[in-house]
Design a protein around this motif. Structure first.
Motif, PDB file in Angstrom:
ATOM      1  N   ALA A   1       0.828  -1.208   0.000  1.00  5.28           N
ATOM      2  CA  ALA A   1       0.000   0.000   0.000  1.00  5.28           C
ATOM      3  C   ALA A   1       0.862   1.257   0.000  1.00  5.28           C
ATOM      4  CB  ALA A   1      -0.920  -0.011   1.216  1.00  5.28           C
TER       5      ALA A   1
ATOM      6  N   GLY B   1       2.895   1.839  -3.580  1.00  8.49           N
ATOM      7  CA  GLY B   1       2.075   2.108  -4.754  1.00  8.49           C
ATOM      8  C   GLY B   1       1.599   0.887  -5.501  1.00  8.49           C
ATOM      9  N   SER B   2       2.146  -0.286  -5.205  1.00  8.96           N
ATOM     10  CA  SER B   2       1.691  -1.492  -5.908  1.00  8.96           C
ATOM     11  C   SER B   2       0.320  -1.941  -5.432  1.00  8.96           C
ATOM     12  CB  SER B   2       2.719  -2.620  -5.732  1.00  8.96           C
ATOM     13  OG  SER B   2       2.942  -2.869  -4.360  1.00  8.96           O
ATOM     14  N   SER B   3      -0.071  -1.601  -4.213  1.00 13.05           N
ATOM     15  CA  SER B   3      -1.421  -1.799  -3.652  1.00 13.05           C
ATOM     16  C   SER B   3      -1.777  -3.241  -3.356  1.00 13.05           C
ATOM     17  CB  SER B   3      -2.499  -1.195  -4.566  1.00 13.05           C
ATOM     18  OG  SER B   3      -2.282   0.177  -4.714  1.00 13.05           O
ATOM     19  N   GLU B   4      -1.502  -4.155  -4.296  1.00 12.22           N
ATOM     20  CA  GLU B   4      -1.963  -5.524  -4.122  1.00 12.22           C
ATOM     21  C   GLU B   4      -0.805  -6.512  -4.236  1.00 12.22           C
ATOM     22  OE1 GLU B   4      -3.480  -6.312  -8.673  1.00 12.22           O
ATOM     23  OE2 GLU B   4      -4.906  -5.546  -7.199  1.00 12.22           O
TER      24      GLU B   4
ATOM     25  N   GLY C   1      -7.818  -8.022  -4.760  1.00 15.09           N
ATOM     26  CA  GLY C   1      -7.271  -7.001  -5.638  1.00 15.09           C
ATOM     27  C   GLY C   1      -7.988  -7.013  -6.976  1.00 15.09           C
TER      28      GLY C   1
ATOM     29  N   ARG D   1      -5.446  -7.001  -1.191  1.00 16.07           N
ATOM     30  CA  ARG D   1      -5.017  -5.673  -0.789  1.00 16.07           C
ATOM     31  C   ARG D   1      -5.750  -5.273   0.490  1.00 16.07           C
ATOM     32  NH1 ARG D   1      -8.745  -1.708  -1.684  1.00 16.07           N
ATOM     33  NH2 ARG D   1     -10.399  -2.070  -3.208  1.00 16.07           N
TER      34      ARG D   1
ATOM     35  N   SER E   1     -10.224  -0.252   2.208  1.00 13.02           N
ATOM     36  CA  SER E   1     -10.197   1.173   2.547  1.00 13.02           C
ATOM     37  C   SER E   1     -11.603   1.724   2.524  1.00 13.02           C
ATOM     38  CB  SER E   1      -9.316   1.945   1.563  1.00 13.02           C
ATOM     39  OG  SER E   1      -9.815   1.779   0.241  1.00 13.02           O
TER      40      SER E   1
END
Length: 740
Positions: free
Chosen positions: A678, A681-684, A719, A726, A729
């Motif tokens: 997170a 920037g790759s998030s998953e 994801g 991920r 949120s």
């Protein structure tokens, strides 16, 4: 095709089979649904016996259409009805019905065809009488098992007989409402217990009041769930036996037992407790597992010239199965047991004794007169010394029982003792098991005897076979025997080789009375924090209500057992369900506790505890500082982070969400990997990457089922595809859990 499994519980099924259709319908028509509406079973027309089976089928069809919650409650009620229709339950119901039912009602009771029908009739038509019969039956059962919760002695000679007592239950209940700070009215029922072979006439008072608010969920007609709130009934049963000068109280709370007994003595017996307080004694026969021989104490008023066990009663695996051995006072009962009972010593070590009778000969030092005394002690709370009318003999009997280690007088801790030992009491309370070794007290330099006197501990019999640490062979089995000096034991190895002498204290184990200890600790903390809303919710969680911390009202909890990950998960789930109370403080006793449990900040109580010589104190400013610091970390969180307490515990903090407690190294590694994704920037993260080295192939396997229900959608989601994960949120993602 296999037949469909019945939805009825065992008790409900038994009642359906055993009761006639008429009484079965009578029972069902008296029961209520969760929304407090009476059930409406189909009407029965005709009374012919041949229609009974068909009518029962109709009633079973009606029951089969009820919700499972309703059937579960019916099964519980059936258990009560069945209990008063079998064994001693029949006698209990008959006794109460004879006292409580009016002539015509009692005739109807007698005319019922069998005990089950009589039990159903009273349960359905006279529910108050049924509850009294349940209380009476429970009291008889406690007496038979010798497990009455507490017994108190009255120092008063002119006690009224049972038949002449007319307790003012209204005044009694009002006084208890005040002392116990009850939130609702209390009621009381009075019964006269007839004389039996084992017990003199007694008076029974069942005191009832609504307990803490509880809830159950039921299905609405549209399939949704509805919550129903109710207050379960709490009960304290008091038995007063004038002939034995004894008050016995059965209740869940230790404080309730003492308060009920003292209030009864003051209100009903007009006893001045400031001048003559109630005495609570505990009788213990464990010392006879080692030897039946008795020494002759040197007493000032008398010379004890003889003391011998003349009768010993041994339970054989069940309270109703006993083996009794009687001898004359000139015989050696130990020798008789060895000669006439095969394996007698082995039986004693296994079962112990339920009753001991001792014959005592003595001579008065003043005038030289001889006397005899017969002492009878039953394990738990009974001795014939209590009912001895001669004051001199009663005092002599108690002195002898105390000298031989057969009696402890239960007393409360003094303020000085509580302040001195409170930290140690906290460490006792947090222990995993309910048994404590003597070495635990030796290491802490604490004498266990005062804690035995207060009822927190009970000494267990010394083990004969033990495990011994061996430098060469690891742990081996050994045996303990009497040592060469008082307070010592000899150790023998598995092959009979001598292994030296050890202090006897190291081989003694104690049984911890955790409910009583927990109640005392909770009351002390509540008094320090100014809270009266104290409630022990389960073995690991207690609530102190809301407490004022620098002008802010926050809920305070006390927990134990946080070193067990299963307990930790259970507490996290339980405290999340209290979210309507807002974030609060969880006081714990573990050095390895997580920082959060649900929305609450965890604080080690020893870090805010201080004691003077005569009082226990909490540093409220430090408590508020720790609470504010913990909540600031959550409320000010702008990015996801994992806060580690140590290698196997930590918390996941996500902006706008309550912290999530993590209890294993794999859980910590799992969420740290997602937090890193997170932040970069790759998030998953791919499932295979997340689960690498975890001996699991799916995140769900890292958590319990209930914990996963909390995590999925709130802290974690898929994801771009189901192969990726991920952090969740914003508002909980509405995802069909079955798609995982």
């Amino acid at each position: 095709m296999a037949p469909r499994k019945s939805r009825f519980g065992r008790n409900l099924s038994q009642l359906i089979e055993a009761a006639s259709a008429h009484y079965l319908r009578l029972f069902l028509a008296s029961c209520k649904t969760p929304d407090d509406d009476l059930l409406q079973p189909p009407e029965i027309s005709g009374t012919a016996a041949e229609s009974d089976a068909a009518t029962k089928d109709l009633l079973k069809l009606y029951l089969d259409q009820r919700d499972q919650e309703v059937l579960g409650e019916l099964d519980r009620l059936c258990a009560s009805v069945l209990e008063l229709s079998e064994g001693k339950g029949i006698t209990s119901l008959n006794t109460v019905a004879a006292q409580k039912l009016l002539n015509t009602d009692h005739d109807q009771f007698v005319d019922a065809p069998d005990p089950l029908c009589r039990s159903i009739l009273v349960h359905s038509e006279f529910p108050d009488v049924f509850r009294d019969a349940e209380s009476f039956h429970a009291a008889r059962r406690y007496r038979d098992h010798r497990k009455l919760y507490a017994a108190f002695e009255i120092d008063q000679d002119d006690l009224a007989e049972v038949g002449s007592l007319s307790p003012d239950v209204k005044v009694l209940c009002e006084k208890l409402e005040q002392l116990l700070e009850l939130k609702a009215k209390a009621t009381a029922s009075v019964l006269e217990l007839p004389e039996t072979a084992d017990h003199p006439p007694s008076l029974l008072i069942a005191i009832r009041h609504p307990g803490a608010l509880s809830s159950i969920q039921d299905h609405r007609t549209d399939g949704g769930l509805m919550t129903y709130y109710y207050r379960p009934s709490r009960e304290a049963v008091l038995i007063f036996t004038p002939g034995q000068k004894k008050i016995e109280v059965c209740a869940e709370s230790f404080e309730v037992r003492t308060t009920v007994a003292e209030t009864f003595a003051e209100v009903v017996l007009q006893q001045d407790l400031s001048a003559k307080p109630l005495t609570r004694r505990d009788f213990n026969l464990e010392r006879f597992r080692e030897s039946l021989n008795l020494d002759l104490p040197d007493l000032e008023p008398v010379e004890v010239t003889g003391a011998a066990v003349v009768e010993a009663e041994m339970p054989l695996g069940h309270w109703g199965r006993r083996l009794t051995l009687k001898v004359t006072k000139d015989e050696d009962i130990e020798k008789a047991m060895t000669d006439y009972i095969r394996g007698g010593n082995r039986l004693v070590r296994k079962f112990g004794f339920a009753k001991i009778v001792i014959a005592v000969d003595f001579v008065h030092r003043g005038d030289g007169k001889k006397g005899t005394l017969r002492l009878q002690v039953s394990g738990g709370n009974t001795s014939n010394v209590q009912s001895q009318r001669d004051t001199f003999l009663r005092d002599l009997g108690f002195t002898l029982l105390s000298h031989w280690g057969l009696m402890n007088q239960i007393r409360p801790l003094t303020e000085h003792e509580e302040a001195k030992w409170f930290r140690f009491l906290l460490s006792l309370y947090d222990l995993t098991g309910d048994e404590v070794s003597g070495s635990f007290f030796s290491a802490a330099n604490v004498d266990p005897n005062p804690l035995i006197e207060t009822g927190f501990l009970e000494r267990k019999p010394r083990q004969v076979l033990v495990l011994i640490d061996d430098e060469d062979d690891g742990t081996t089995e050994g045996e303990l025997a009497t040592g060469p000096e008082k307070g010592t034991l000899r150790q023998w190895g598995g092959f009979g080789e001598p292994r030296g002498v050890i202090p006897k204290a190291q081989a003694i184990a104690y049984r911890l009375n955790r409910p009583w200890l927990g109640e005392r600790i909770l009351k002390t903390l509540g008094g320090v924090l100014g809270s009266t809303s104290l409630q022990i919710e389960d073995a690991h969680l207690a609530s102190l209500g809301k407490v004022d911390l620098a002008g802010v009202r926050v809920p305070i909890y006390l927990v134990r057992g946080l070193d067990d990950t299963k307990v930790l998960d259970q507490l996290d789930i339980a405290l999340r369900q209290k979210h309507k109370s807002g974030p609060g403080v969880v006081l714990c006793l573990s050095d390895h506790a997580p920082r959060y449990l649900g929305p609450n900040v965890v604080v080690n109580v020893t870090n805010v505890l201080s004691s003077t010589e005569d009082s226990v104190q909490i540093d409220e400013h430090e408590l508020r500082r720790l609470f504010d610091a913990g909540r600031t970390l959550v409320s000010a969180a702008q990015v996801a982070q994992v806060v580690r307490q140590h290698a196997h515990a930590g918390s996941l903090v996500l902006p706008g969400k309550d912290p999530l407690t993590l209890t294993t190294a794999n859980q910590l590694d799992f969420f740290e990997c997602l937090v890193t994704a997170a932040q970069d920037g790759s998030s998953e993260v791919l499932t295979k990457v997340l689960m690498d080295g975890m001996s699991s192939d799916h995140p769900k396997q890292l958590f319990s089922g209930k914990k996963w229900d909390i995590i999925w959608g709130t802290y974690l989601r898929h994801g771009s595809t189901k192969r990726y994960w991920r952090l969740a949120s914003g508002v909980r993602d509405l995802i069909d859990e079955s798609s995982i």
